[in-house]
Write a protein that holds these residues in place. Structure first.
Motif, PDB file in Angstrom:
ATOM      1  N   TYR A 121       0.809  -1.221   0.000  1.00 27.43           N
ATOM      2  CA  TYR A 121       0.000   0.000   0.000  1.00 27.43           C
ATOM      3  C   TYR A 121       0.844   1.273   0.000  1.00 27.43           C
ATOM      4  O   TYR A 121       0.350   2.351  -0.259  1.00 27.43           O
ATOM      5  CB  TYR A 121      -0.941   0.018   1.212  1.00 27.43           C
ATOM      6  CG  TYR A 121      -1.765  -1.234   1.291  1.00 27.43           C
ATOM      7  CD1 TYR A 121      -2.779  -1.485   0.370  1.00 27.43           C
ATOM      8  CD2 TYR A 121      -1.507  -2.197   2.258  1.00 27.43           C
ATOM      9  CE1 TYR A 121      -3.522  -2.650   0.421  1.00 27.43           C
ATOM     10  CE2 TYR A 121      -2.254  -3.370   2.312  1.00 27.43           C
ATOM     11  CZ  TYR A 121      -3.252  -3.584   1.399  1.00 27.43           C
ATOM     12  OH  TYR A 121      -3.983  -4.733   1.450  1.00 27.43           O
ATOM     13  N   PHE A 122       2.132   1.128   0.286  1.00 20.81           N
ATOM     14  CA  PHE A 122       3.002   2.304   0.354  1.00 20.81           C
ATOM     15  C   PHE A 122       3.398   2.735  -1.054  1.00 20.81           C
ATOM     16  O   PHE A 122       3.708   1.922  -1.910  1.00 20.81           O
ATOM     17  CB  PHE A 122       4.266   1.996   1.161  1.00 20.81           C
ATOM     18  CG  PHE A 122       5.222   3.156   1.227  1.00 20.81           C
ATOM     19  CD1 PHE A 122       4.937   4.246   2.027  1.00 20.81           C
ATOM     20  CD2 PHE A 122       6.379   3.164   0.464  1.00 20.81           C
ATOM     21  CE1 PHE A 122       5.809   5.326   2.083  1.00 20.81           C
ATOM     22  CE2 PHE A 122       7.257   4.230   0.522  1.00 20.81           C
ATOM     23  CZ  PHE A 122       6.966   5.319   1.329  1.00 20.81           C
ATOM     24  N   ASN A 123       3.373   4.054  -1.280  1.00 23.14           N
ATOM     25  CA  ASN A 123       3.921   4.597  -2.512  1.00 23.14           C
ATOM     26  C   ASN A 123       4.754   5.826  -2.167  1.00 23.14           C
ATOM     27  O   ASN A 123       4.569   6.437  -1.114  1.00 23.14           O
ATOM     28  CB  ASN A 123       2.825   4.891  -3.552  1.00 23.14           C
ATOM     29  CG  ASN A 123       1.940   6.043  -3.158  1.00 23.14           C
ATOM     30  OD1 ASN A 123       2.388   7.191  -3.085  1.00 23.14           O
ATOM     31  ND2 ASN A 123       0.665   5.764  -2.916  1.00 23.14           N
ATOM     32  N   LYS A 170      -4.055   3.124   2.368  1.00 25.35           N
ATOM     33  CA  LYS A 170      -5.109   2.773   1.407  1.00 25.35           C
ATOM     34  C   LYS A 170      -5.937   3.999   1.036  1.00 25.35           C
ATOM     35  O   LYS A 170      -6.417   4.113  -0.092  1.00 25.35           O
ATOM     36  CB  LYS A 170      -6.032   1.703   1.990  1.00 25.35           C
ATOM     37  CG  LYS A 170      -5.449   0.324   2.080  1.00 25.35           C
ATOM     38  CD  LYS A 170      -6.491  -0.615   2.688  1.00 25.35           C
ATOM     39  CE  LYS A 170      -6.033  -2.014   2.864  1.00 25.35           C
ATOM     40  NZ  LYS A 170      -7.093  -2.864   3.461  1.00 25.35           N
ATOM     41  N   ALA A 171      -6.107   4.906   1.990  1.00 24.91           N
ATOM     42  CA  ALA A 171      -6.920   6.104   1.766  1.00 24.91           C
ATOM     43  C   ALA A 171      -6.157   7.200   1.021  1.00 24.91           C
ATOM     44  O   ALA A 171      -6.741   8.218   0.668  1.00 24.91           O
ATOM     45  CB  ALA A 171      -7.419   6.647   3.111  1.00 24.91           C
ATOM     46  N   MET A 172      -4.853   6.988   0.771  1.00 22.16           N
ATOM     47  CA  MET A 172      -4.027   8.007   0.115  1.00 22.16           C
ATOM     48  C   MET A 172      -3.307   7.453  -1.115  1.00 22.16           C
ATOM     49  O   MET A 172      -2.080   7.552  -1.219  1.00 22.16           O
ATOM     50  CB  MET A 172      -2.999   8.569   1.100  1.00 22.16           C
ATOM     51  CG  MET A 172      -3.590   9.281   2.285  1.00 22.16           C
ATOM     52  SD  MET A 172      -2.365  10.175   3.280  1.00 22.16           S
ATOM     53  CE  MET A 172      -1.307   8.855   3.845  1.00 22.16           C
ATOM     54  N   PRO A 173      -4.021   6.891  -2.079  1.00 22.49           N
ATOM     55  CA  PRO A 173      -3.333   6.339  -3.251  1.00 22.49           C
ATOM     56  C   PRO A 173      -2.608   7.404  -4.074  1.00 22.49           C
ATOM     57  O   PRO A 173      -1.674   7.094  -4.802  1.00 22.49           O
ATOM     58  CB  PRO A 173      -4.454   5.670  -4.037  1.00 22.49           C
ATOM     59  CG  PRO A 173      -5.693   6.388  -3.626  1.00 22.49           C
ATOM     60  CD  PRO A 173      -5.467   6.746  -2.175  1.00 22.49           C
ATOM     61  N   ASP A 174      -3.025   8.656  -3.944  1.00 22.19           N
ATOM     62  CA  ASP A 174      -2.395   9.748  -4.697  1.00 22.19           C
ATOM     63  C   ASP A 174      -1.363  10.497  -3.862  1.00 22.19           C
ATOM     64  O   ASP A 174      -0.865  11.540  -4.283  1.00 22.19           O
ATOM     65  CB  ASP A 174      -3.453  10.722  -5.210  1.00 22.19           C
ATOM     66  CG  ASP A 174      -4.418  10.046  -6.178  1.00 22.19           C
ATOM     67  OD1 ASP A 174      -3.966   9.183  -6.957  1.00 22.19           O
ATOM     68  OD2 ASP A 174      -5.617  10.366  -6.139  1.00 22.19           O
ATOM     69  N   GLY A 175      -1.076  10.004  -2.662  1.00 21.51           N
ATOM     70  CA  GLY A 175      -0.065  10.617  -1.812  1.00 21.51           C
ATOM     71  C   GLY A 175      -0.648  11.494  -0.730  1.00 21.51           C
ATOM     72  O   GLY A 175      -1.864  11.658  -0.603  1.00 21.51           O
ATOM     73  N   GLY A 176       0.239  12.050   0.077  1.00 20.42           N
ATOM     74  CA  GLY A 176      -0.145  12.886   1.200  1.00 20.42           C
ATOM     75  C   GLY A 176       0.744  12.579   2.388  1.00 20.42           C
ATOM     76  O   GLY A 176       1.714  11.829   2.285  1.00 20.42           O
ATOM     77  N   ASN A 177       0.410  13.174   3.506  1.00 24.68           N
ATOM     78  CA  ASN A 177       1.171  12.983   4.737  1.00 24.68           C
ATOM     79  C   ASN A 177       0.443  12.030   5.674  1.00 24.68           C
ATOM     80  O   ASN A 177      -0.770  12.131   5.852  1.00 24.68           O
ATOM     81  CB  ASN A 177       1.371  14.324   5.456  1.00 24.68           C
ATOM     82  CG  ASN A 177       2.275  15.243   4.687  1.00 24.68           C
ATOM     83  OD1 ASN A 177       3.408  14.897   4.391  1.00 24.68           O
ATOM     84  ND2 ASN A 177       1.781  16.429   4.344  1.00 24.68           N
ATOM     85  N   CYS A 193      -8.735  10.133   1.773  1.00 21.42           N
ATOM     86  CA  CYS A 193     -10.079  10.389   1.244  1.00 21.42           C
ATOM     87  C   CYS A 193     -11.100  10.724   2.325  1.00 21.42           C
ATOM     88  O   CYS A 193     -12.140  11.301   2.035  1.00 21.42           O
ATOM     89  CB  CYS A 193     -10.546   9.193   0.423  1.00 21.42           C
ATOM     90  SG  CYS A 193     -10.658   7.648   1.353  1.00 21.42           S
ATOM     91  N   GLY A 194     -10.808  10.383   3.564  1.00 23.76           N
ATOM     92  CA  GLY A 194     -11.743  10.652   4.657  1.00 23.76           C
ATOM     93  C   GLY A 194     -12.860   9.625   4.722  1.00 23.76           C
ATOM     94  O   GLY A 194     -12.994   8.757   3.862  1.00 23.76           O
ATOM     95  N   ILE A 195     -13.653   9.748   5.769  1.00 32.17           N
ATOM     96  CA  ILE A 195     -14.763   8.825   6.027  1.00 32.17           C
ATOM     97  C   ILE A 195     -16.035   9.654   6.150  1.00 32.17           C
ATOM     98  O   ILE A 195     -16.054  10.667   6.853  1.00 32.17           O
ATOM     99  CB  ILE A 195     -14.535   8.041   7.343  1.00 32.17           C
ATOM    100  CG1 ILE A 195     -13.199   7.292   7.295  1.00 32.17           C
ATOM    101  CG2 ILE A 195     -15.689   7.077   7.609  1.00 32.17           C
ATOM    102  CD1 ILE A 195     -12.733   6.785   8.654  1.00 32.17           C
ATOM    103  N   LYS A 196     -17.082   9.223   5.477  1.00 30.38           N
ATOM    104  CA  LYS A 196     -18.369   9.932   5.578  1.00 30.38           C
ATOM    105  C   LYS A 196     -18.835   9.937   7.027  1.00 30.38           C
ATOM    106  O   LYS A 196     -18.699   8.935   7.739  1.00 30.38           O
ATOM    107  CB  LYS A 196     -19.427   9.250   4.716  1.00 30.38           C
ATOM    108  CG  LYS A 196     -19.156   9.292   3.247  1.00 30.38           C
ATOM    109  CD  LYS A 196     -20.245   8.534   2.503  1.00 30.38           C
ATOM    110  CE  LYS A 196     -19.819   8.244   1.094  1.00 30.38           C
ATOM    111  NZ  LYS A 196     -20.752   7.333   0.423  1.00 30.38           N
TER     112      LYS A 196
END
Length: 153
Positions: free
Chosen positions: A32-34, A69-76, A97-100
């Motif tokens: 899951y790491f990128n 898993k929630a950050m496929p496009d990257g982030g901190n 992506c956050g959770i509703k």
């Protein structure tokens, strides 16, 4: 299998900085790491907690994997500590992506997941381990901005 077994809690002094370093190193080895994700250990080297090293490592690995898993496009993905009155809080914060808000009350239920992979046991196990330590856990999340998990000692 981990969800159904009873845990044998060891209550030892743990350097939280070192625990987070171990978790970060393992997270870097997961599928899951990128390289667009930045893993940050904002824990002071003098911070320690009493608990079970292996169980707490499992907690932070589960939380970290969910964040990845929630950050496929990257982030901190940031691991930290905060004081709240006379209590210490262990924090895992991501920019995923956050959770509703309507789903926040379901995330610790067995079989609940909003990811394509997995069976929905990770956060159930996290909650069980946190309760075993007689701690509490809270989750705040904003869709499109990320999620913050606080473990209150």
């Amino acid at each position: 299998m981990n969800f159904t077994k009873s845990f044998d809690l060891k209550n030892n002094k743990i350097g939280f900085y070192e625990l987070v370093e171990d978790v970060i190193n393992e997270l870097k080895g997961t599928k899951y790491f990128n390289k667009k994700v930045k893993l940050k250990n904002n824990v002071g080297s003098d911070i320690s907690v009493k608990g079970d090293y292996n169980l707490l490592k499992s907690v932070f690995l589960n939380l970290g994997i969910n964040s990845l898993k929630a950050m496929p496009d990257g982030g901190n993905l940031i691991f930290g500590v905060a004081k709240n009155g006379n209590k210490m809080e262990l924090i895992v914060k991501d920019e995923g992506c956050g959770i509703k808000s309507g789903d926040l009350n379901k995330i610790f239920l067995p079989f609940y997941t909003h990811f394509k992979e997995g069976f929905g046991f990770g956060l159930s196990i996290v909650k069980k381990i946190i309760e075993l330590h007689n701690w509490d856990i809270t989750v705040n999340s904003t869709v499109g901005e990320g999620t913050e998990v606080r473990i209150i000692l």
